[in-house]
Design a protein around this motif. Structure first.
Motif, PDB file in Angstrom:
ATOM      1  N   GLU A  26       0.821  -1.203   0.000  1.00 22.69           N
ATOM      2  CA  GLU A  26       0.000   0.000   0.000  1.00 22.69           C
ATOM      3  C   GLU A  26       0.858   1.257   0.000  1.00 22.69           C
ATOM      4  OE1 GLU A  26      -2.791  -0.713   3.178  1.00 22.69           O
ATOM      5  OE2 GLU A  26      -3.649  -2.394   2.066  1.00 22.69           O
ATOM      6  N   THR A  27       1.997   1.201   0.662  1.00 23.24           N
ATOM      7  CA  THR A  27       2.901   2.348   0.680  1.00 23.24           C
ATOM      8  C   THR A  27       3.532   2.554  -0.689  1.00 23.24           C
ATOM      9  OG1 THR A  27       3.334   1.936   3.028  1.00 23.24           O
ATOM     10  CG2 THR A  27       4.836   3.419   1.893  1.00 23.24           C
ATOM     11  N   VAL A  28       3.926   1.480  -1.345  1.00 29.62           N
ATOM     12  CA  VAL A  28       4.506   1.580  -2.694  1.00 29.62           C
ATOM     13  C   VAL A  28       3.492   2.198  -3.663  1.00 29.62           C
ATOM     14  CG1 VAL A  28       5.277   0.218  -4.693  1.00 29.62           C
ATOM     15  CG2 VAL A  28       6.202  -0.257  -2.416  1.00 29.62           C
ATOM     16  N   VAL A  29       2.281   1.696  -3.657  1.00 28.86           N
ATOM     17  CA  VAL A  29       1.262   2.203  -4.578  1.00 28.86           C
ATOM     18  C   VAL A  29       0.961   3.676  -4.262  1.00 28.86           C
ATOM     19  CG1 VAL A  29      -1.133   1.959  -5.357  1.00 28.86           C
ATOM     20  CG2 VAL A  29       0.294  -0.070  -5.050  1.00 28.86           C
ATOM     21  N   THR A  30       0.896   4.023  -2.994  1.00 31.35           N
ATOM     22  CA  THR A  30       0.615   5.408  -2.622  1.00 31.35           C
ATOM     23  C   THR A  30       1.797   6.323  -2.930  1.00 31.35           C
ATOM     24  OG1 THR A  30      -0.931   4.632  -0.947  1.00 31.35           O
ATOM     25  CG2 THR A  30      -0.219   6.914  -0.772  1.00 31.35           C
ATOM     26  N   GLU A  79       8.243  -8.553  -0.627  1.00 36.79           N
ATOM     27  CA  GLU A  79       7.755  -8.503  -2.013  1.00 36.79           C
ATOM     28  C   GLU A  79       8.499  -7.405  -2.747  1.00 36.79           C
ATOM     29  OE1 GLU A  79       6.394  -9.056  -5.387  1.00 36.79           O
ATOM     30  OE2 GLU A  79       5.123 -10.189  -4.004  1.00 36.79           O
ATOM     31  N   GLY A  80       9.040  -7.721  -3.913  1.00 33.84           N
ATOM     32  CA  GLY A  80       9.819  -6.745  -4.649  1.00 33.84           C
ATOM     33  C   GLY A  80       9.304  -6.451  -6.044  1.00 33.84           C
ATOM     34  N   LYS A  81       8.176  -7.006  -6.401  1.00 40.65           N
ATOM     35  CA  LYS A  81       7.636  -6.806  -7.744  1.00 40.65           C
ATOM     36  C   LYS A  81       6.476  -5.809  -7.709  1.00 40.65           C
ATOM     37  CE  LYS A  81       8.808 -11.469  -9.146  1.00 40.65           C
ATOM     38  NZ  LYS A  81       8.586 -12.506  -8.151  1.00 40.65           N
ATOM     39  N   LEU A  82       6.494  -4.871  -8.651  1.00 36.12           N
ATOM     40  CA  LEU A  82       5.405  -3.895  -8.720  1.00 36.12           C
ATOM     41  C   LEU A  82       4.062  -4.583  -8.918  1.00 36.12           C
ATOM     42  CD1 LEU A  82       7.044  -1.059 -10.837  1.00 36.12           C
ATOM     43  CD2 LEU A  82       6.603  -1.092  -8.375  1.00 36.12           C
ATOM     44  N   ALA A  83       4.029  -5.602  -9.768  1.00 32.08           N
ATOM     45  CA  ALA A  83       2.776  -6.327 -10.003  1.00 32.08           C
ATOM     46  C   ALA A  83       2.263  -6.951  -8.704  1.00 32.08           C
ATOM     47  CB  ALA A  83       2.965  -7.390 -11.078  1.00 32.08           C
ATOM     48  N   ASP A  87      -1.295  -6.060  -6.988  1.00 29.66           N
ATOM     49  CA  ASP A  87      -2.269  -7.120  -6.700  1.00 29.66           C
ATOM     50  C   ASP A  87      -2.694  -7.113  -5.235  1.00 29.66           C
ATOM     51  OD1 ASP A  87      -2.251  -8.034  -9.307  1.00 29.66           O
ATOM     52  OD2 ASP A  87      -0.889  -9.709  -8.905  1.00 29.66           O
ATOM     53  N   ARG A  88      -1.755  -6.862  -4.348  1.00 24.33           N
ATOM     54  CA  ARG A  88      -1.998  -6.960  -2.911  1.00 24.33           C
ATOM     55  C   ARG A  88      -2.667  -5.696  -2.346  1.00 24.33           C
ATOM     56  NH1 ARG A  88       0.896  -9.762   1.442  1.00 24.33           N
ATOM     57  NH2 ARG A  88       2.206 -10.680  -0.149  1.00 24.33           N
ATOM     58  N   SER A  89      -2.316  -4.552  -2.887  1.00 20.31           N
ATOM     59  CA  SER A  89      -2.710  -3.266  -2.308  1.00 20.31           C
ATOM     60  C   SER A  89      -4.217  -3.021  -2.342  1.00 20.31           C
ATOM     61  CB  SER A  89      -2.007  -2.129  -3.054  1.00 20.31           C
ATOM     62  OG  SER A  89      -2.413  -0.881  -2.530  1.00 20.31           O
ATOM     63  N   LYS A  90      -4.729  -2.444  -1.259  1.00 27.23           N
ATOM     64  CA  LYS A  90      -6.111  -1.969  -1.225  1.00 27.23           C
ATOM     65  C   LYS A  90      -6.202  -0.569  -1.821  1.00 27.23           C
ATOM     66  CE  LYS A  90      -6.546  -4.307   3.077  1.00 27.23           C
ATOM     67  NZ  LYS A  90      -6.373  -3.925   4.469  1.00 27.23           N
TER      68      LYS A  90
END
Length: 156
Positions: A26-30, A79-83, A87-90
């Motif tokens: 969630e932090t990566v996506v944000t 986890e080190g993959k953007l995909a 997939d995981r992020s809310k």
């Protein structure tokens, strides 16, 4: 109570790492969401929003690293993959053509989502006596609460 990362049972480390990986995702996506909005915000509030969005993504870049390094410290894989993060992020990716108010609202919701995830991480860590992960989750949660407040203040 686990005094060090090596004191955690394998099951505890796995459960904590799962919660940490959720927070990382969630932090990566944000982080990318804030950077996207930083690049593309327009309107009368361009200057302050451009700066605030930069503060957010710079903070989150450090935060995702701290969370991922904690996963490694307890002996698990980050986890080190953007995909995998997507997939995981809310938190969902944003639209670079959104209005400034939509950007603010989306980022505020993302901060609240991460805050809730970190609260859950704190509970998992506390259950297993992992005070270092619990402390990290609490501190990161405070930061996300502050950013959510700062963003919501722009909408009033």
């Amino acid at each position: 109570m686990a005094q060090t990362a090596s004191d955690l049972t394998p099951d505890a480390a796995t459960e904590i790492a799962e919660a940490l990986n959720q927070a990382v995702a969630e932090t990566v996506v944000t982080t990318m969401l804030a950077q996207n909005y930083h690049w593309n915000v327009t309107g009368m509030s361009f200057g302050p929003l451009h700066e605030l969005f930069q503060q957010i993504y710079e903070d989150h870049f450090v935060g995702q690293d701290d969370l991922a390094e904690r996963i490694r410290a307890i002996g698990e894989i980050a986890e080190g993959k953007l995909a995998g993060h997507l997939d995981r992020s809310k938190v969902q990716e944003g639209d670079e053509t959104a209005s400034d108010k939509e950007m603010i609202r989306h980022l505020a919701e993302a901060q609240e989502t991460i805050g809730a995830t970190l609260a859950g991480l704190s509970e998992v860590a506390a259950k297993h006596g992992d005070i270092r992960t619990e402390d990290l989750a609490i501190e990161r949660g405070r930061i996300h609460d502050k950013f959510a407040w700062m963003l919501r203040a722009h909408l009033r």
